[in-house]
Design an enzyme around this catalytic site. Sequence first.
Site, PDB file in Angstrom:
ATOM      1  CD  GLU A  14      -1.499   0.068   3.525  1.00  0.00           C
ATOM      2  OE1 GLU A  14      -1.732   1.038   4.083  1.00  0.00           O
ATOM      3  OE2 GLU A  14      -2.048  -1.045   3.977  1.00  0.00           O
TER       4      GLU A  14
ATOM      5  CB  CYS B 178      -1.860  -5.485   6.070  1.00  0.00           C
ATOM      6  SG  CYS B 178      -1.469  -3.670   6.901  1.00  0.00           S
TER       7      CYS B 178
ATOM      8  CG  HIS C   2      -1.549  -8.595   9.592  1.00  0.00           C
ATOM      9  ND1 HIS C   2      -0.766  -8.008   8.953  1.00  0.00           N
ATOM     10  CD2 HIS C   2      -2.458  -7.326  10.020  1.00  0.00           C
ATOM     11  CE1 HIS C   2      -0.594  -6.574   9.061  1.00  0.00           C
ATOM     12  NE2 HIS C   2      -1.602  -6.328   9.725  1.00  0.00           N
TER      13      HIS C   2
END
EC number: 2.3.3.10
Length: 346
Positions: free
Chosen positions: A80, A112, A234
């Site tokens: 991103e 992400c 994550h």
Amino acid sequence: MTGIVGYGAHIPSYRIKVEEIAKVWGDDPKSISKGLVVNQKSVPGPDEDTITISVEAARRALQRAEIDPQDIGAIYVGSESHPYAVKPTATIVADAIRASPNLTAADLEFACKAGTAGIQAAVGLVKSGMIKYGLAIGADTSQGAPGDALEYTASAGGAAYIIGEDNTIADIEHTCSFTTDTPDFYRREGQAYPSHGGRFTGQPAYFKHVLGAANRMLEETGTTAKDYDYAVFHQPNGKFYIRVARKLGFTEDQYKQGLLTPNIGNTYSGATPLGLASILDIAKPGDKIFAVSYGSGAGSDAFKITVNDRIEEVRNNAKTLEEIQSKITYVDYATYAKFKGKIKMN
């Protein structure tokens, strides 16, 4: 079986401590470190961006894969923080690693989890027979507005994975996803920093999707947490990572190797790929890995991975994460602000 042929990682050597950021904004560093389970984060140098991080990671992946880059048929870079709004990062990476022009390349975006989306795309192309090898990269130089909570975690780093069917170091036995329209985090074109929903980023966003993909994976594969040697998720901060791992029944021995956030911060698209790389740096043949990414907006990708014998032959062909992080330089807030372009001059 389709799987990982080579992997590589890169993290900038600069670091800034939570205490240094807190000092500027009058915050309590102990409270922040305890709440986020973050002590410091990586900072990209003035000559580093998503492209340079991607190239370094890709070159290390090639060293382990021991393949001709001309055989790569697809390159995907998930991020991103692509340096150009209109100019692919992927084509620059392709040229830097001397790949053939006879390939497909694209920049991917899904907050992400864009890097793991690239892995899934590469797996599909390899399985279909359309390409021999695919290169998927997750990398970011993430942004956090001055004084915002994100400034304590938004960092830089990335990892690259070469996907193929021959001479794999780890097989990707299954992958699945869980996706909904959830506006927990966003940044419009032209905005320097993202907006986020604060507490809304937790239960209805991160936890709903990570658990959704994880439980789907466990159900579809007929496995439980006890069937895996390692797990990685994550990691926007250490707190969320540990909580979701425990909710799924994973122990500290299973999840601690992939937890990098306390010392490098949240590398966004690089977070799960880097955590997986950390596990591959020490995993033994036969070890089973459970991996789940998360991207705001929102979605999660889950993977069941089994390590093969070849990993011990090629692991030391490139630097491990421990070696990459062996030399670090701490910077003060003024230097950090300069490196990140937070100081705007008219």
